[in-house]
Design a protein around this motif. Structure first.
Motif, mmCIF file in Angstrom:
data_model
loop_
_atom_site.group_PDB
_atom_site.id
_atom_site.type_symbol
_atom_site.label_atom_id
_atom_site.label_comp_id
_atom_site.label_asym_id
_atom_site.label_seq_id
_atom_site.Cartn_x
_atom_site.Cartn_y
_atom_site.Cartn_z
ATOM 1 N N GLY A 41 6.033 11.580 19.682
ATOM 2 C CA GLY A 41 6.462 11.110 21.109
ATOM 3 C C GLY A 41 5.787 10.037 21.710
ATOM 4 O O GLY A 41 6.225 9.415 22.551
ATOM 5 N N LEU A 42 4.653 10.214 21.380
ATOM 6 C CA LEU A 42 3.711 9.191 21.956
ATOM 7 C C LEU A 42 3.845 7.930 21.498
ATOM 8 O O LEU A 42 4.198 7.923 20.187
ATOM 9 C CB LEU A 42 2.066 9.775 21.830
ATOM 10 N N ASP A 43 3.316 6.808 22.049
ATOM 11 C CA ASP A 43 3.209 5.384 21.307
ATOM 12 C C ASP A 43 2.155 5.358 20.147
ATOM 13 O O ASP A 43 0.964 5.917 20.501
ATOM 14 C CB ASP A 43 3.265 4.367 22.518
ATOM 15 N N ASP A 44 2.777 4.525 19.232
ATOM 16 C CA ASP A 44 1.540 4.607 18.027
ATOM 17 C C ASP A 44 1.364 3.169 17.841
ATOM 18 O O ASP A 44 2.397 2.323 17.550
ATOM 19 C CB ASP A 44 2.581 4.943 16.803
ATOM 20 N N LYS A 45 0.459 2.613 18.335
ATOM 21 C CA LYS A 45 -0.066 1.174 18.255
ATOM 22 C C LYS A 45 -0.617 0.982 16.960
ATOM 23 O O LYS A 45 -1.347 1.432 16.462
ATOM 24 C CB LYS A 45 -0.990 0.657 19.448
ATOM 25 N N PRO A 84 -6.809 1.709 4.572
ATOM 26 C CA PRO A 84 -6.924 2.731 3.768
ATOM 27 C C PRO A 84 -5.643 3.626 4.641
ATOM 28 O O PRO A 84 -5.515 3.647 5.938
ATOM 29 C CB PRO A 84 -7.980 3.399 4.027
ATOM 30 N N GLY A 85 -5.137 4.685 3.734
ATOM 31 C CA GLY A 85 -4.069 5.676 4.400
ATOM 32 C C GLY A 85 -4.792 6.904 5.049
ATOM 33 O O GLY A 85 -5.995 6.511 5.196
ATOM 34 N N VAL A 86 -3.930 7.660 5.814
ATOM 35 C CA VAL A 86 -4.565 8.811 6.185
ATOM 36 C C VAL A 86 -4.851 9.790 5.288
ATOM 37 O O VAL A 86 -4.267 10.174 4.463
ATOM 38 C CB VAL A 86 -3.654 9.586 7.360
ATOM 39 N N GLU A 87 -6.143 10.351 5.305
ATOM 40 C CA GLU A 87 -6.543 11.341 4.358
ATOM 41 C C GLU A 87 -5.646 12.535 4.410
ATOM 42 O O GLU A 87 -5.134 13.271 5.446
ATOM 43 C CB GLU A 87 -8.234 11.767 4.973
ATOM 44 N N ASP A 88 -5.222 12.771 2.917
ATOM 45 C CA ASP A 88 -4.418 14.154 2.843
ATOM 46 C C ASP A 88 -5.294 15.237 2.789
ATOM 47 O O ASP A 88 -6.065 15.379 1.650
ATOM 48 C CB ASP A 88 -3.536 13.630 1.444
ATOM 49 N N GLY A 102 -4.478 3.210 8.921
ATOM 50 C CA GLY A 102 -3.475 4.471 8.557
ATOM 51 C C GLY A 102 -2.448 4.071 7.237
ATOM 52 O O GLY A 102 -1.939 5.003 6.770
ATOM 53 N N VAL A 103 -2.448 2.955 6.917
ATOM 54 C CA VAL A 103 -1.924 2.451 5.743
ATOM 55 C C VAL A 103 -2.678 2.097 4.587
ATOM 56 O O VAL A 103 -2.848 2.478 3.427
ATOM 57 C CB VAL A 103 -0.585 1.402 5.948
ATOM 58 N N PRO A 153 0.802 -1.319 -0.038
ATOM 59 C CA PRO A 153 -0.042 -0.049 0.001
ATOM 60 C C PRO A 153 0.715 1.183 0.013
ATOM 61 O O PRO A 153 0.464 2.321 -0.430
ATOM 62 C CB PRO A 153 -0.928 -0.164 1.490
ATOM 63 N N SER A 154 2.002 1.208 0.485
ATOM 64 C CA SER A 154 2.977 2.521 0.538
ATOM 65 C C SER A 154 4.300 1.935 -0.014
ATOM 66 O O SER A 154 4.544 0.750 0.199
ATOM 67 C CB SER A 154 2.867 3.063 1.742
ATOM 68 N N SER A 155 4.915 2.629 -0.772
ATOM 69 C CA SER A 155 6.374 2.264 -1.087
ATOM 70 C C SER A 155 7.388 2.221 -0.314
ATOM 71 O O SER A 155 8.468 1.828 -0.608
ATOM 72 C CB SER A 155 6.528 3.267 -2.568
ATOM 73 N N GLU A 156 7.346 2.920 1.055
ATOM 74 C CA GLU A 156 8.393 2.922 2.034
ATOM 75 C C GLU A 156 9.309 1.702 2.221
ATOM 76 O O GLU A 156 10.203 1.655 2.201
ATOM 77 C CB GLU A 156 8.087 3.647 2.950
#
Ligand code: SF4
Length: 955
Positions: free
Chosen positions: A574-578, A517-521, A514-515, A299-302
């Motif tokens: 800086g907050l945790d991202d689950k 679907p991705g986050v709306e741009d 979040g991937v 879904p993303s190229s990273e």
């Protein structure tokens, strides 16, 4: 009303392209038809299926993506020749339009560099107006949501800006894809009089809908890939609209037998375990026999590059773009910008950014030069001083300045920036580039540098910061295209590249919220509340579109593997991202739960649903499984180590593992956009204090005035000092990046603390002996490891005290937290040091005695210097002390020993003469000889450690 066209709803179990080819052959349209797809990728697959179907040479139909066809058709039917311009050029015309409109109102016009990001957003807004066939109007009543002042300014003048923009396009005979789309949708021109096949389109803009209707009226065949029983939302609406006009009934094409895809789910604890699983699934399965056999979908190229490393040895066909900003070469140009942006016309380059550039793999500056720069110790360094440090590579370093750094400093506009980047890329050694880097260079040159030099605004003057921002924006939007041609092996592609295609086996990774679907741009110029006020349709489309492509891809496969991650990682804030599995996976799981009548968690894991396993034996977490020291690495580190600085020893004592990350591997800690960089802030404070006290005392660099120059508290002015400090601060990279609120807080806190320091903690009168003094090195012999120089640079040396207790006090300014200084180390004897083991116990024992090694280290170097110069008059080490100036705590001193300790005790002198050098030797031997990189004993160290994310010992 009847029309000549037809809609075919092809069940996903049938291969859509094969159905279209059958129809073309049945109707004898093969050589005359125009076949349009939503993207370019299906063209190659169409040819592949056609080759399988017929074994004779044929003329192909016109096969194109809809946008490619539209642009060439629309330009072809124009009465006057026009030129299609890209987003950057459109942004310039938008800027000129805004300039014109603002000038009419006598409003201040922002500079091009400042306005560029807004111009790019306006280009997107205008494109959407064209695609949706909406007349551009002004925003009359801004909604109650909070909008940026500039957004309101622009939206309230939108119509005039749009008209001025269009006039500029017309005056220059230019056009955009959006305008071409609207012109064909609105025109009464005949569309081509040939058989037209529209294949695999789903959500349409209003302009596309208008053009498709005209095609349909003229007999076009439209192919949907969906199950008629569960038609996706946009097809339902499409059918409803056209049914009302033409009473059409779609023709349904079903397979002989509907085969449900077999779905395998895999929950991975991180990206590595996810990619490893992909590699294992591909290696253990049969060989990929055809291009429609296996697709690995990202879904993303990273994760593309790590994925390639996990795939088995096989033909790969990659069809997706890789972000240019993630390449090494883009990072190199970024380093170059950082160096130039941080440079100070009077003082030269920031030493740290220069070292950073010289350490780049694209530059071949010798280790000796880099070492000399590191030992230089000053915050800034001039080009002349850099050249003084160089020996064999003087000519090379000079040419790095001439070919890489000077051209960028001199860049004043995009043309000269393009020339500077071109020259820099031409200078760095091409022989060592990998094919991927060569591709990245080619993309930078062709898609970034060359266009940059040719724009109408290429000679518009811009500040360096603005050039940098613009360059970043271009990097952000540019990808290295992998064309995926010819068609062989495993197909690696993005989700949108899979449109229209079917694969036997699909492996979809990162199916996380979040991937996918991705986050709306969100375009800040068009927040959701503003869209209806301007006549634009709701913008909830993106998620529905991705959902359709996801579900179609799965249902057109025989076997689908969905993999996702469930780890928790630190987020940007800086907050945790689950990481949680995507709503699409949840839907599949929910269906399974309904079928089985029990919760998914209650079903036993089988081959079709697995989790990655982390097996931990009891006690595993507490096991002392330290990182082993690699002898080769230690040997090469030894070669690069000539001088020993107190900060190195301090770092090693606190945490050998952190020493390994930062000094041996030289891993750069991450920096965040809106964060104060403690190191740069510290440099600004040091530079300001040095310059200010130097002005008051007249003491020159490296000069020592043994009797000291008197400095009285009454002569200190917080305001004068603060002006110097702000000037220094403005030259720092982080200061430009942080928000105005952070700037304000930082300046106010600093002003408060310096006032406290000057007014309360500074002595009424003192004698300044030296400022920013590089202490003479002392050589020590470390057994079989050779001789090393102990070196150090101190911030300030004063002479203070009275009545027989006059001492040198060496001061080290500290801007971060500094605890109290303990002197338990003075109890250590020679035999104590000799009995220390070269392992974690030995280091722990030594650490117990030292809260800091920096201060005795400075005392030792200064004492040795005095002994050399004033052998007879220097009688006792008690004549010297050292202290941290705790600037974060209003300038109080943390002294090594606040009053004479030895009282003439010879043991005290002996400690500095004999014990301390042995302490230093022990730490160096420990560094070279102990078997492991031990983690910090004191877990407080981990709290503020830059490496706590990758470090498995962090707590
Ligand atoms: S997190 Fe703790 S143990 Fe790990 S490197 Fe940092 S200080 Fe050392």
């Amino acid at each position: 009303m009847k029309s000549g066209g037809k809609i075919f709803v092809v069940h996903p179990s049938r291969n859509l392209l094969e159905v279209v080819i059958e129809h073309l052959l049945e109707r004898d349209h093969l050589e005359t038809a125009l076949v349009l797809f939503p993207n370019r990728r299906p063209v190659e697959f169409f040819k592949y299926y056609l080759c399988k179907k017929i074994d004779r040479p044929v003329l192909l139909p016109e096969l194109k993506s809809f946008e490619d066809w539209l642009v060439s058709y629309a330009i072809g039917v124009m009465k006057e020749p026009v030129q299609l311009i890209d987003q950057m050029e459109q942004a310039w015309f938008v800027y000129k339009a805004v300039e014109e409109v603002y000038a009419e109102e006598k409003r201040k016009v922002p500079s091009w560099g400042e306005f560029y990001p807004w111009a790019i957003r306006l280009v997107d807004v205008f494109r959407e107006f064209e695609m949706e066939l909406v007349e551009v109007g002004n925003l009359v009543h801004p909604p109650s949501v909070e909008l940026h002042e500039r957004v309101i300014d622009l939206l309230m003048r939108l119509k005039r800006i749009y008209e001025a923009f269009n006039k500029k396009l017309d005056d220059h005979s230019c056009t955009t894809v959006g305008k071409l789309m609207r012109s064909i949708a609105d025109s009464s021109e005949n569309l081509p009089d040939i058989p037209v096949y529209l294949v695999g389109f789903y959500a349409l803009t209003r302009s596309e809908r208008a053009i498709f209707r005209r095609f349909f009226e003229r007999g076009a065949s439209i192919y949907w890939h969906a199950d008629i029983e569960t038609l996706p939302e946009f097809y339902k609406n499409w059918l409803k609209d056209w049914h009302e006009i033409w009473q059409i009934e779609p023709e349904v094409i079903m397979p002989e037998k509907i085969a449900e895809p077999e779905i395998h789910l895999f929950e991975a604890h991180d990206l590595h375990s996810e990619l490893k699983e992909v590699g294992e699934r591909l290696s253990s399965s049969e060989k990929v026999s055809s291009p429609d056999h296996t697709a690995v979908v990202l879904p993303s190229s990273e994760p593309l590059i790590p994925l390639i490393h996990h795939l088995p040895e096989a033909d790969l066909n990659i069809t997706m773009g890789y972000p240019l900003r993630l390449t090494g070469i883009a990072n190199f140009i970024q380093k170059l910008f950082r160096l130039v942006l941080g440079a100070n016309p009077e003082r030269g380059y920031m030493t740290s950014t220069l070292i950073d550039l010289f350490n780049s793999p694209y530059i071949r500056v010798s280790k000796e030069t880099i070492r000399a720069l590191k030992e230089y110790g000053g915050g800034f360094i001039s080009e002349q001083d850099v050249l003084k440090f160089t020996k064999e590579d003087k000519d090379y370093v000079r040419s790095v300045f001439e070919k890489i750094i000077h051209p960028l400093i001199e860049a004043k506009n995009l043309r000269t920036l393009g020339d500077a980047i071109n020259t820099a890329l031409g200078f760095i050694s091409p022989g060592r580039w990998s094919p991927f880097e060569k591709e990245a260079i080619a993309v930078i040159l062709e898609n970034v540098v060359y266009p940059m030099k040719e724009y109408a605004f290429s000679e518009e003057e811009m500040e360096m910061g603005e050039l940098h921002e613009l360059f970043l924006e271009v990097l952000r939007t540019t990808s290295i295209p992998f064309e995926g041609d010819p068609l062989t092996g495993i197909q690696v592609m993005g989700i949108l590249e899979t449109r229209v295609l079917s694969f036997e086996r699909v492996i979809l990774i990162d199916v996380n919220e979040g991937v996918l679907p991705g986050v709306e741009d969100i375009n800040p110029l068009l927040p959701r509340q503003v869209r209806p006020l301007l006549g634009l349709p709701d913008h909830l489309k993106e998620e529905l579109i991705i959902r359709y492509h996801f579900e179609r891809l799965i249902s057109s496969s025989k076997e689908t593997h969905l993999l996702w991650q469930y780890c928790t990682t630190p987020g940007q804030s800086g907050l945790d991202d689950k990481k949680v599995r995507s709503r699409y996976v949840e839907k599949i799981i929910w269906q399974k739960e309904k079928e089985q009548g029990k919760l998914f968690e209650e079903t036993s894991e089988d081959e079709k649903f697995r989790r990655s396993q982390i097996t931990l034996e009891p006690g595993e977490l507490t096991k002392k499984d330290y990182l082993k020291k690699d002898t080769d690495l230690i040997d090469s580190f030894k070669v690069s180590l000539w001088a020993i600085h107190p900060t190195m020893l301090e770092l090693y004592l606190k945490c050998p593992l952190r020493f390994f990350y930062s000094q041996v591997l030289k891993i750069e800690p991450p920096s965040y956009k809106d964060e104060v960089e403690p190191a740069e802030l510290g440099t600004a404070v040091h530079e300001a204090l040095e310059e200010y006290i130097r002005t008051l005392t007249g003491i020159k660099t490296d000069q020592v005035n043994f009797s000291g120059v008197t400095l009285k508290k009454q002569n200190l002015s917080v305001d004068d000092f603060f002006n110097v400090f702000i000037r220094k601060l403005k030259g720092k990279d982080f200061y430009r990046r942080i928000s105005p609120e952070r700037k304000f807080l930082l300046e106010e806190t600093a002003r408060f603390r310096f006032r406290k320091y000057f007014e309360e903690k500074h002595p009424e009168e003192t004698k300044v002996v030296a400022l920013e003094k590089r202490l003479d090195p002392v050589k020590i012999d470390v057994g079989g490891h050779g001789r090393y120089e102990l070196k150090g640079k101190v911030d300030r040396i004063d002479r203070r005290g009275e009545n027989g207790d006059v001492r040198y006090i060496i001061m080290d300014y500290k801007t971060g937290y500094t605890g109290n200084v303990k002197t338990k180390c003075l109890n250590l004897t020679l035999s104590d040091i000799k009995s220390l083991a070269l392992d974690d116990n030995g280091l722990r024992e030594l650490k117990k005695h030292f809260s800091t090694i920096q201060l005795p280290f400075y005392i030792y170097l200064w004492g040795r210097f005095l002994l050399k110069k004033y052998h007879s008059s220097f009688t006792s080490w008690e004549d010297i002390t050292a202290a941290f100036v705790k600037l974060s705590e209003n300038g109080g001193l943390a002294e090594f020993y606040p009053s004479r300790r030895g009282n003439g005790n010879s043991g005290y002198n002996q400690w500095f003469e004999e014990v301390f050098p042995e302490v230093v030797k022990f730490i160096i031997r420990h560094l070279f000889e102990s078997p492991y990189w031990y983690p910090a004993e004191d877990k407080e160290e981990c709290k503020y450690c830059d490496y706590k994310v990758p470090c498995r010992f962090s707590v």
